[in-house]
Motif scaffolding. Structure first.
Motif, PDB file in Angstrom:
ATOM      1  N   THR A 375       0.800  -1.166  -0.001  1.00  0.00           N
ATOM      2  CA  THR A 375       0.123  -0.078  -0.154  1.00  0.00           C
ATOM      3  C   THR A 375       0.906   1.192  -0.067  1.00  0.00           C
ATOM      4  OG1 THR A 375      -1.694  -1.166   1.418  1.00  0.00           O
ATOM      5  CG2 THR A 375      -1.776   1.236   1.071  1.00  0.00           C
ATOM      6  N   PRO A 376       0.649   2.153  -1.121  1.00  0.00           N
ATOM      7  CA  PRO A 376       1.613   3.429  -1.028  1.00  0.00           C
ATOM      8  C   PRO A 376       1.211   4.251   0.163  1.00  0.00           C
ATOM      9  CG  PRO A 376       0.532   3.113  -3.233  1.00  0.00           C
ATOM     10  CD  PRO A 376      -0.127   2.095  -2.225  1.00  0.00           C
ATOM     11  N   ALA A 377       2.190   5.035   0.614  1.00  0.00           N
ATOM     12  CA  ALA A 377       2.098   5.708   1.942  1.00  0.00           C
ATOM     13  C   ALA A 377       1.045   6.946   1.644  1.00  0.00           C
ATOM     14  CB  ALA A 377       3.530   6.399   2.098  1.00  0.00           C
ATOM     15  N   LEU A 378       0.931   7.232   0.339  1.00  0.00           N
ATOM     16  CA  LEU A 378      -0.017   8.411   0.064  1.00  0.00           C
ATOM     17  C   LEU A 378      -1.453   8.080   0.576  1.00  0.00           C
ATOM     18  CD1 LEU A 378       0.072  11.237  -0.786  1.00  0.00           C
ATOM     19  CD2 LEU A 378      -0.474  10.626  -3.167  1.00  0.00           C
ATOM     20  N   ILE A 379      -1.874   6.830   0.289  1.00  0.00           N
ATOM     21  CA  ILE A 379      -3.114   6.281   0.524  1.00  0.00           C
ATOM     22  C   ILE A 379      -3.301   5.271   1.650  1.00  0.00           C
ATOM     23  CG2 ILE A 379      -3.828   6.548  -1.932  1.00  0.00           C
ATOM     24  CD1 ILE A 379      -3.826   3.352  -2.221  1.00  0.00           C
ATOM     25  N   ALA A 380      -2.187   4.861   2.278  1.00  0.00           N
ATOM     26  CA  ALA A 380      -2.255   3.997   3.597  1.00  0.00           C
ATOM     27  C   ALA A 380      -3.321   4.522   4.681  1.00  0.00           C
ATOM     28  CB  ALA A 380      -1.033   4.169   4.345  1.00  0.00           C
ATOM     29  N   PRO A 381      -3.549   5.831   5.011  1.00  0.00           N
ATOM     30  CA  PRO A 381      -4.558   6.255   5.695  1.00  0.00           C
ATOM     31  C   PRO A 381      -5.974   5.899   5.590  1.00  0.00           C
ATOM     32  CG  PRO A 381      -2.918   8.052   5.479  1.00  0.00           C
ATOM     33  CD  PRO A 381      -2.717   7.173   4.409  1.00  0.00           C
ATOM     34  N   PHE A 382      -6.154   5.892   4.036  1.00  0.00           N
ATOM     35  CA  PHE A 382      -7.548   5.699   3.745  1.00  0.00           C
ATOM     36  C   PHE A 382      -8.040   4.228   3.595  1.00  0.00           C
ATOM     37  CE2 PHE A 382      -5.811   9.763   1.974  1.00  0.00           C
ATOM     38  CZ  PHE A 382      -6.749  10.708   2.458  1.00  0.00           C
ATOM     39  N   GLY A 383      -7.306   3.233   4.057  1.00  0.00           N
ATOM     40  CA  GLY A 383      -7.743   1.893   4.190  1.00  0.00           C
ATOM     41  C   GLY A 383      -9.248   1.833   4.710  1.00  0.00           C
ATOM     42  N   LEU A 384      -9.937   0.607   4.419  1.00  0.00           N
ATOM     43  CA  LEU A 384     -11.088   0.217   4.946  1.00  0.00           C
ATOM     44  C   LEU A 384     -10.896  -0.045   6.430  1.00  0.00           C
ATOM     45  CD1 LEU A 384     -14.403  -0.706   4.713  1.00  0.00           C
ATOM     46  CD2 LEU A 384     -13.368  -2.783   3.804  1.00  0.00           C
ATOM     47  N   ASP A 385      -9.885  -0.717   6.931  1.00  0.00           N
ATOM     48  CA  ASP A 385      -9.584  -1.078   8.235  1.00  0.00           C
ATOM     49  C   ASP A 385      -9.586   0.161   9.405  1.00  0.00           C
ATOM     50  OD1 ASP A 385      -7.209   0.270   7.385  1.00  0.00           O
ATOM     51  OD2 ASP A 385      -5.856  -1.555   8.176  1.00  0.00           O
ATOM     52  N   ARG A 386      -9.408   1.406   8.582  1.00  0.00           N
ATOM     53  CA  ARG A 386      -9.577   2.804   9.641  1.00  0.00           C
ATOM     54  C   ARG A 386     -10.673   2.505  10.486  1.00  0.00           C
ATOM     55  NH1 ARG A 386     -10.730   5.488   4.861  1.00  0.00           N
ATOM     56  NH2 ARG A 386     -12.406   6.940   4.811  1.00  0.00           N
ATOM     57  N   PHE A 387     -11.933   2.171   9.751  1.00  0.00           N
ATOM     58  CA  PHE A 387     -12.970   2.067  10.678  1.00  0.00           C
ATOM     59  C   PHE A 387     -12.737   1.321  12.075  1.00  0.00           C
ATOM     60  CE2 PHE A 387     -14.031   3.631   6.581  1.00  0.00           C
ATOM     61  CZ  PHE A 387     -14.559   4.716   6.906  1.00  0.00           C
ATOM     62  N   ALA A 388     -12.352  -0.021  11.907  1.00  0.00           N
ATOM     63  CA  ALA A 388     -12.370  -0.839  12.879  1.00  0.00           C
ATOM     64  C   ALA A 388     -11.258  -0.632  13.683  1.00  0.00           C
ATOM     65  CB  ALA A 388     -11.794  -2.311  12.229  1.00  0.00           C
ATOM     66  N   ARG A 389     -10.197   0.348  13.291  1.00  0.00           N
ATOM     67  CA  ARG A 389      -8.987   0.734  14.089  1.00  0.00           C
ATOM     68  C   ARG A 389      -9.576   1.837  14.908  1.00  0.00           C
ATOM     69  NH1 ARG A 389      -4.959   2.418  11.883  1.00  0.00           N
ATOM     70  NH2 ARG A 389      -5.346   2.469   9.965  1.00  0.00           N
ATOM     71  N   ASP A 390     -10.676   2.659  14.638  1.00  0.00           N
ATOM     72  CA  ASP A 390     -11.020   3.835  15.217  1.00  0.00           C
ATOM     73  C   ASP A 390     -10.080   5.047  14.667  1.00  0.00           C
ATOM     74  OD1 ASP A 390     -12.561   5.786  16.517  1.00  0.00           O
ATOM     75  OD2 ASP A 390     -11.602   5.485  18.418  1.00  0.00           O
ATOM     76  N   ARG A 391      -9.769   5.047  13.312  1.00  0.00           N
ATOM     77  CA  ARG A 391      -8.813   6.006  12.920  1.00  0.00           C
ATOM     78  C   ARG A 391      -9.618   6.774  11.810  1.00  0.00           C
ATOM     79  NH1 ARG A 391      -6.775   5.471  16.974  1.00  0.00           N
ATOM     80  NH2 ARG A 391      -4.729   5.071  17.463  1.00  0.00           N
ATOM     81  N   THR A 392     -10.924   7.218  11.941  1.00  0.00           N
ATOM     82  CA  THR A 392     -11.339   7.692  10.784  1.00  0.00           C
ATOM     83  C   THR A 392     -10.931   9.050  10.462  1.00  0.00           C
ATOM     84  OG1 THR A 392     -12.982   8.456  12.399  1.00  0.00           O
ATOM     85  CG2 THR A 392     -13.681   6.584  11.082  1.00  0.00           C
ATOM     86  N   LEU A 393     -11.144   9.530   9.118  1.00  0.00           N
ATOM     87  CA  LEU A 393     -10.422  10.720   8.914  1.00  0.00           C
ATOM     88  C   LEU A 393     -11.451  11.780   8.631  1.00  0.00           C
ATOM     89  CD1 LEU A 393      -8.012   8.845   6.077  1.00  0.00           C
ATOM     90  CD2 LEU A 393      -7.420  10.169   8.194  1.00  0.00           C
ATOM     91  N   ALA A 394     -12.125  12.297   9.443  1.00  0.00           N
ATOM     92  CA  ALA A 394     -13.295  13.164   9.415  1.00  0.00           C
ATOM     93  C   ALA A 394     -12.742  14.552   8.706  1.00  0.00           C
ATOM     94  CB  ALA A 394     -13.742  13.537  10.890  1.00  0.00           C
ATOM     95  N   ASP A 395     -13.536  14.992   7.714  1.00  0.00           N
ATOM     96  CA  ASP A 395     -13.319  15.902   6.769  1.00  0.00           C
ATOM     97  C   ASP A 395     -14.436  16.502   6.235  1.00  0.00           C
ATOM     98  OD1 ASP A 395     -11.436  17.889   5.809  1.00  0.00           O
ATOM     99  OD2 ASP A 395     -10.532  16.397   4.077  1.00  0.00           O
ATOM    100  N   ARG A 396     -15.396  16.775   7.160  1.00  0.00           N
ATOM    101  CA  ARG A 396     -16.815  17.060   6.758  1.00  0.00           C
ATOM    102  C   ARG A 396     -16.898  18.450   5.859  1.00  0.00           C
ATOM    103  NH1 ARG A 396     -22.584  15.707   8.744  1.00  0.00           N
ATOM    104  NH2 ARG A 396     -23.465  17.415   7.824  1.00  0.00           N
ATOM    105  N   GLY A 397     -16.385  19.116   6.440  1.00  0.00           N
ATOM    106  CA  GLY A 397     -16.260  20.366   6.013  1.00  0.00           C
ATOM    107  C   GLY A 397     -15.666  20.823   4.597  1.00  0.00           C
ATOM    108  N   SER A 398     -15.047  19.625   4.209  1.00  0.00           N
ATOM    109  CA  SER A 398     -14.219  19.775   2.915  1.00  0.00           C
ATOM    110  C   SER A 398     -14.771  19.006   1.812  1.00  0.00           C
ATOM    111  CB  SER A 398     -12.899  19.080   3.256  1.00  0.00           C
ATOM    112  OG  SER A 398     -11.960  19.824   3.965  1.00  0.00           O
ATOM    113  N   ALA A 399     -16.096  18.437   2.002  1.00  0.00           N
ATOM    114  CA  ALA A 399     -16.959  18.249   0.939  1.00  0.00           C
ATOM    115  C   ALA A 399     -17.687  19.356   0.503  1.00  0.00           C
ATOM    116  CB  ALA A 399     -18.012  17.337   1.622  1.00  0.00           C
ATOM    117  N   GLY A 400     -17.078  20.465   1.097  1.00  0.00           N
ATOM    118  CA  GLY A 400     -17.810  21.979   0.324  1.00  0.00           C
ATOM    119  C   GLY A 400     -19.345  22.090   0.576  1.00  0.00           C
ATOM    120  N   THR A 401     -19.752  20.958  -0.017  1.00  0.00           N
ATOM    121  CA  THR A 401     -21.440  21.078   0.423  1.00  0.00           C
ATOM    122  C   THR A 401     -21.684  19.657   0.921  1.00  0.00           C
ATOM    123  OG1 THR A 401     -21.841  20.323  -2.014  1.00  0.00           O
ATOM    124  CG2 THR A 401     -21.873  22.545  -1.308  1.00  0.00           C
ATOM    125  N   HIS A 402     -22.695  19.469   1.747  1.00  0.00           N
ATOM    126  CA  HIS A 402     -22.764  18.348   2.193  1.00  0.00           C
ATOM    127  C   HIS A 402     -24.310  17.894   2.638  1.00  0.00           C
ATOM    128  CE1 HIS A 402     -22.085  19.852   5.986  1.00  0.00           C
ATOM    129  NE2 HIS A 402     -20.885  20.416   5.585  1.00  0.00           N
TER     130      HIS A 402
END
Ligand SMILES: Cc1cc2nc3c(=O)[nH]c(=O)nc-3n(C[C@H](O)[C@H](O)[C@H](O)COP(=O)(O)OP(=O)(O)OC[C@H]3O[C@@H](n4cnc5c(N)ncnc54)[C@H](O)[C@@H]3O)c2cc1C
Length: 402
Positions: A375-402
């Motif tokens: 897994t390349p370092a650039l996308i390592a944080p975006f793995g599916l396992d982040r949800f099980a590991r409690d490592r979500t990447l909350a970036d709500r405001g950045s969806a621009g509109t949601h």
């Protein structure tokens, strides 16, 4: 090069083979870009892209084409900045005019909390490689004189952030350029081919079942946009994704030039001008999850009203077209890329309302993962396992509109 003298794209069609090293399900931008980068960067060409409709017929041909990297968390800023840079060279690389245009993006704030958020965005972006600066009302007026700075008396523009590398590119041309580049190197693309099941040997995915018969695969990548929970179910993978419709519309030709892309975090809409002069306007997802491609009058009325509040000139234009796509929304507003826990089955999803800008980097990184198994370092944080590991990447405001 311009639209009149460029050659037509040359897509070479083939009969399906019984087996491929890699089968990519979904001929949208992410599936096509992964095939393109597998072929161009890793020499892996025994690849098939299976598309149930026509290439770019999903969200990759229905979006509002905004490209930017002004995200709110370091992992996302780095990833999307890579994509912004790949887009800047994609035209030269593919030798296809994808109509990439750097326009600058204004992200407007209407209250103190908004101002703080935009100042913070500028700091985080600068620290992690994207160019974003805080701008006051005077600079905003200079960049986009058509904005009503009083916001109709209710939504005054008090400040914002400016992201000069914000750009647009013609969506279907991006799809075609990637498809052509991949096909030229030997990749097969099969349109009107729906994956209806996954073939397994023990716990490993070893191919797909299509409406035209079985195809064996060393690796299967799911790149099916809003339809991802159906496909993941076939592999026994449960995803934290909900599918929501997202609508957009264009007006007729606006006679003056409107340079930047403008987004309002308070009014939840964004607007830009197309190469034809139309005003292209988008907003938030439909609240009710569904797979519906229906467009509705309620959205049109509400979004047009909000857009006119800041851009009063829109009142004199007419709405020409409205359309809908179905978006794979992740709970933390970040993508999910990588392995799934099921051998031979990879996933690129969670692109929600923001995945067009990610097409080159998403494809590049998924190709590297498939080619190397690492897994390349650039996308390592975006793995599916982040949800099980409690490592979500909350970036709500950045969806621009949601
Ligand atoms: C109205 C709208 C505006 C948007 N605006 C922006 C924007 O300005 N900027 C931005 O960055 N993003 C934007 N997006 C989001 C962006 O378009 C998507 O995130 C991106 O295109 C997703 O690409 P994809 O390849 O993952 O999916 P898609 O392009 O949807 O491709 C998936 C493909 O898989 C196919 N498929 C599905 N199931 C199967 C199956 N079983 N077998 C075979 N094929 C299958 C579908 O037909 C489809 O063609 C917008 C989206 C919409 C709807």
């Amino acid at each position: 090069m311009n639209e009149f003298i460029e050659q037509k794209v040359q897509l070479q069609w083939h009969e399906p083979k019984a087996n491929y090293d890699v089968v990519i399900v979904g001929g949208g931008g992410h599936g096509l870009a992964t095939a393109y980068f597998l072929a161009t960067r890793h020499g892996i060409t025994n690849v098939a892209v299976l598309e149930r409709k026509y290439i770019g017929g999903g969200n990759s041909g229905r979006n509002t084409t905004v490209i930017r990297a002004n995200y709110g968390i370091p992992e996302a800023v780095r990833f999307y900045q890579r994509s912004v840079e790949l887009y800047q060279t994609l035209e030269a690389e593919t030798e296809r005019w994808i109509m990439h245009k750097q326009k600058g993006l204004l992200w407007l704030a209407h209250n103190e909390a908004g101002i703080r958020a935009e100042r913070a965005r500028a700091e985080v972006n600068t620290a992690f490689g994207a160019k974003t600066e805080y701008v006051g009302p005077k600079e905003i007026q200079e960049i986009a004189p058509q904005i009503d700075m009083m916001g109709g008396g209710v939504w005054p523009v008090l400040g914002g952030s400016y992201h000069p590398e914000g750009a647009t590119a013609r969506h279907d041309r991006v799809n075609w350029a990637l498809a052509e580049g991949a096909m030229r190197r030997g990749v097969h693309i099969h349109q009107r081919t729906t994956v209806i099941g996954l073939r397994k040997e023990g716990d490993r995915v070893v191919g797909v079942m299509t409406d035209k018969g079985p195809i064996g695969a060393g690796v299967v990548l799911s790149a099916v946009g809003g339809h991802v929970t159906n496909l993941a179910n076939m592999a026994g993978v449960r995803l934290p994704i909900r599918t929501h419709p997202l609508q957009a519309f264009v007006t007729n030709h606006y006679a003056r030039q409107f340079d930047p892309i403008v987004a309002s975090m308070g009014l939840l809409f964004y607007a830009s001008q197309t190469a034809r002069g139309e005003m292209l306007i988008g907003a938030e997802i439909d609240r009710q999850p569904s797979y519906s491609y229906r467009s509705g009058h309620h959205f049109l009325q509400s979004c047009a009203f909000r857009a006119m509040t800041l851009l009063p000139f829109l009142r004199n234009l007419r709405i020409l077209r409205q359309w809908t796509g179905v978006c794979d929304m992740s709970p933390d507003y970040s993508p999910i890329m990588g392995q799934t826990g099921v051998d031979g089955f990879y996933i690129t999803t969670g692109w929600g309302t923001w995945g067009f800008k990610a097409i080159p980097a998403g494809g590049e990184q998924m190709a590297q993962l498939i080619a190397t198994g690492e897994t390349p370092a650039l996308i390592a944080p975006f793995g599916l396992d982040r949800f099980a590991r409690d490592r979500t990447l909350a970036d709500r405001g950045s969806a621009g509109t949601h």
